[in-house]
Design an enzyme around this catalytic site. Structure first.
Site, mmCIF file in Angstrom:
data_model
loop_
_atom_site.group_PDB
_atom_site.id
_atom_site.type_symbol
_atom_site.label_atom_id
_atom_site.label_comp_id
_atom_site.label_asym_id
_atom_site.label_seq_id
_atom_site.Cartn_x
_atom_site.Cartn_y
_atom_site.Cartn_z
ATOM 1 N N HIS A 1 -8.430 5.201 2.491
ATOM 2 C CA HIS A 1 -7.771 3.910 2.269
ATOM 3 C C HIS A 1 -8.533 3.037 1.260
ATOM 4 O O HIS A 1 -8.553 1.812 1.396
ATOM 5 C CB HIS A 1 -7.671 3.153 3.593
ATOM 6 C CG HIS A 1 -6.649 3.703 4.548
ATOM 7 N ND1 HIS A 1 -5.293 3.549 4.365
ATOM 8 C CD2 HIS A 1 -6.783 4.424 5.692
ATOM 9 C CE1 HIS A 1 -4.640 4.117 5.355
ATOM 10 N NE2 HIS A 1 -5.522 4.665 6.182
ATOM 11 N N TYR B 1 1.432 0.042 15.110
ATOM 12 C CA TYR B 1 0.435 -0.174 14.067
ATOM 13 C C TYR B 1 0.628 0.817 12.920
ATOM 14 O O TYR B 1 0.636 2.025 13.136
ATOM 15 C CB TYR B 1 -0.983 -0.028 14.622
ATOM 16 C CG TYR B 1 -2.030 -0.273 13.566
ATOM 17 C CD1 TYR B 1 -2.345 -1.576 13.199
ATOM 18 C CD2 TYR B 1 -2.653 0.769 12.915
ATOM 19 C CE1 TYR B 1 -3.266 -1.814 12.204
ATOM 20 C CE2 TYR B 1 -3.585 0.539 11.922
ATOM 21 C CZ TYR B 1 -3.884 -0.759 11.572
ATOM 22 O OH TYR B 1 -4.791 -1.003 10.580
ATOM 23 N N ASP C 1 -4.312 -1.646 -2.102
ATOM 24 C CA ASP C 1 -3.052 -2.376 -2.292
ATOM 25 C C ASP C 1 -2.700 -2.547 -3.759
ATOM 26 O O ASP C 1 -3.535 -2.959 -4.573
ATOM 27 C CB ASP C 1 -3.145 -3.749 -1.623
ATOM 28 C CG ASP C 1 -3.263 -3.608 -0.125
ATOM 29 O OD1 ASP C 1 -2.313 -3.081 0.478
ATOM 30 O OD2 ASP C 1 -4.319 -3.972 0.426
ATOM 31 N N ASP D 1 0.890 -1.162 0.000
ATOM 32 C CA ASP D 1 0.000 0.000 0.000
ATOM 33 C C ASP D 1 0.926 1.209 0.000
ATOM 34 O O ASP D 1 1.591 1.483 0.989
ATOM 35 C CB ASP D 1 -0.871 -0.045 1.260
ATOM 36 C CG ASP D 1 -1.754 1.191 1.425
ATOM 37 O OD1 ASP D 1 -1.569 2.167 0.655
ATOM 38 O OD2 ASP D 1 -2.604 1.184 2.319
ATOM 39 N N LYS E 1 -2.983 -2.652 8.259
ATOM 40 C CA LYS E 1 -3.086 -4.105 8.316
ATOM 41 C C LYS E 1 -2.218 -4.716 7.230
ATOM 42 O O LYS E 1 -1.826 -4.037 6.276
ATOM 43 C CB LYS E 1 -4.549 -4.515 8.125
ATOM 44 C CG LYS E 1 -5.294 -5.129 9.307
ATOM 45 C CD LYS E 1 -4.486 -5.862 10.332
ATOM 46 C CE LYS E 1 -5.271 -6.573 11.376
ATOM 47 N NZ LYS E 1 -4.687 -6.532 12.720
#
Ligand code: F6R
Ligand code: MG
Ligand code: MG
Length: 368
Positions: free
Chosen positions: A21, A232, A56, A14, A235
């Site tokens: 996002h 973080y 992505d 990404d 993901k």
């Protein structure tokens, strides 16, 4: 003479998206395609296919340089870097997000991007399926890989095809402890399920044939951004390659597990449990509550390393009911709001803002 080996490398990152996002910008896709096209002309790659799944950018590449090859990994890194520069110029969201290092150091593993690579002698006919998911994590493949290669209620070939009857060997990783173990199925089925039923801790990395030379027939990406960055940063939207047919699960057996949208970790802020919805490329875009998590399956036939395809499998209406069920599950889970099990248990949120909050409130907690 040794038969020629082909490597199929799927490397993803990404590097910035819009709006928020959601999607990879078309200009980034153009840059990635031009970069891989140039690599084909220079003889580095045999072929390539570039797609976007959610935010992505996915580079699907074939070559003859083997897995973990620095030239291929550098190509992927440079391609992502160029796309990240464009993302910064366009002020896209999270520009350069997954490129965690300042400079390339020989292998993209541990630098942010997700990697799944398989090297094999191309069979007389070589069907492969590349799975790509958004808004979830590597453990999301545990359930479908188990179903494909070990569950006779999913894969009729385990019963009917003598070449599959002995079962398969599974390589399972504990990502946090950096440990791996092999399980031979069906003998070790119950033991393996004890571990892979906890997909936040244990991930199926690869599956091997038992007969012949015991080669790898499936592999997943198991990069965990939080373990690299120590916090973080998004993901670890994973990818997975599965070879099919002729003594391996048929394409339909490989797709079948996704008819049940199983619950995975990810979704909003990487902190929620939700159904993994199978979709065609046109619908590979998270919306509701930044989700629900999506998975795309692209089929290719390899022809001396050339990627014939893709077939966008989950665009098919046979998966309409899985999508409907996923939406119904999403309706239900969303109603739980900040309560578990919709919100992930605390230990799975250790890399989110929760530890910061706990530290802040530490002094206010008094003994009972
Ligand atoms: C999940 C994901 C998103 C973001 C969310 C908040 O993997 O990428 O759900 O976590 O949109 O993003 P920030 O913190 O960048 O505003
Ligand atoms: Mg993003
Ligand atoms: Mg993503």
């Amino acid at each position: 003479m040794e038969k020629e080996k082909i490597t199929l490398s799927v490397i993803k990152a990404d590097v910035g998206s819009y709006t928020g996002h959601s999607k990879v910008h078309p200009e980034l896709l153009d840059i990635a395609r031009a970069s891989l096209q140039e690599a084909c002309e220079q003889g580095i790659l045999i072929d390539y296919h570039v797609v976007a799944v959610g935010d992505d950018l996915e580079l699907i590449m074939t070559h003859q340089k083997g897995t973990d090859n620095s030239e291929i990994h550098k190509l992927a890194w440079d391609t992502f870097s160029r796309c990240a520069d464009k993302a910064k110029e366009l002020k896209l969201y999270g520009a350069g997000q997954d490129l965690l290092a300042d400079a390339f150091s020989g292998n993209v593993r541990g630098m942010g991007p997700g990697v799944a690579e398989l090297e094999f002698v191309e069979r007389g006919s070589e069907p492969v399926v590349v799975f790509m998911a958004d808004k979830t994590e590597p453990g999301a493949w545990n359930y479908p890989l188990f179903k494909m290669f070990a569950d006779p209620f999913n894969t009729a070939g385990l019963i009917i095809d003598p070449k599959m009857h002995k079962g398969f060997v599974f390589e399972v990783h504990n990502l946090k402890e950096k440990k791996k173990i092999l399980f031979s199925l069906p003998e070790d089925m119950y033991t393996m399920l004890t571990f892979i039923g906890a997909p936040s801790e244990y991930c199926i990395k690869a599956v091997y044939r038992k007969d012949g030379d015991g080669e790898r027939v499936a592999v997943s990406s198991t990069e965990k951004l939080a373990f690299v960055a120590g916090r973080y940063v998004g993901k670890d939207d994973p990818v997975c390659i599965v070879r099919c047919q002729s003594g391996l699960p048929a394409v339909g057996e490989v797709l079948e597990p996704f008819a049940t949208p199983h619950l995975v970790a990810g979704w909003m802020r990487g902190s929620h449990c939700g159904p993994l919805m199978p979709v065609g490329l046109a619908d590979a875009m998270p919306t509701r509550f930044d989700g629900p998590p999506r998975v795309v399956a692209l089929g290719f036939q390899l022809n001396h390393g050339k990627l014939v395809g893709p077939v966008d499998f989950f665009a098919d209406r046979a998966f309409d009911r899985a999508r409907e069920l996923a939406n119904r599950l999403a309706d239900y889970l969303r109603r739980l709001g900040p309560f578990e099990p919709h919100r992930l248990p605390s230990e799975q949120m250790e890399y989110t803002t929760l530890p910061v909050l706990l530290k802040e409130l530490d002094a206010k907690f008094t003994d009972i």
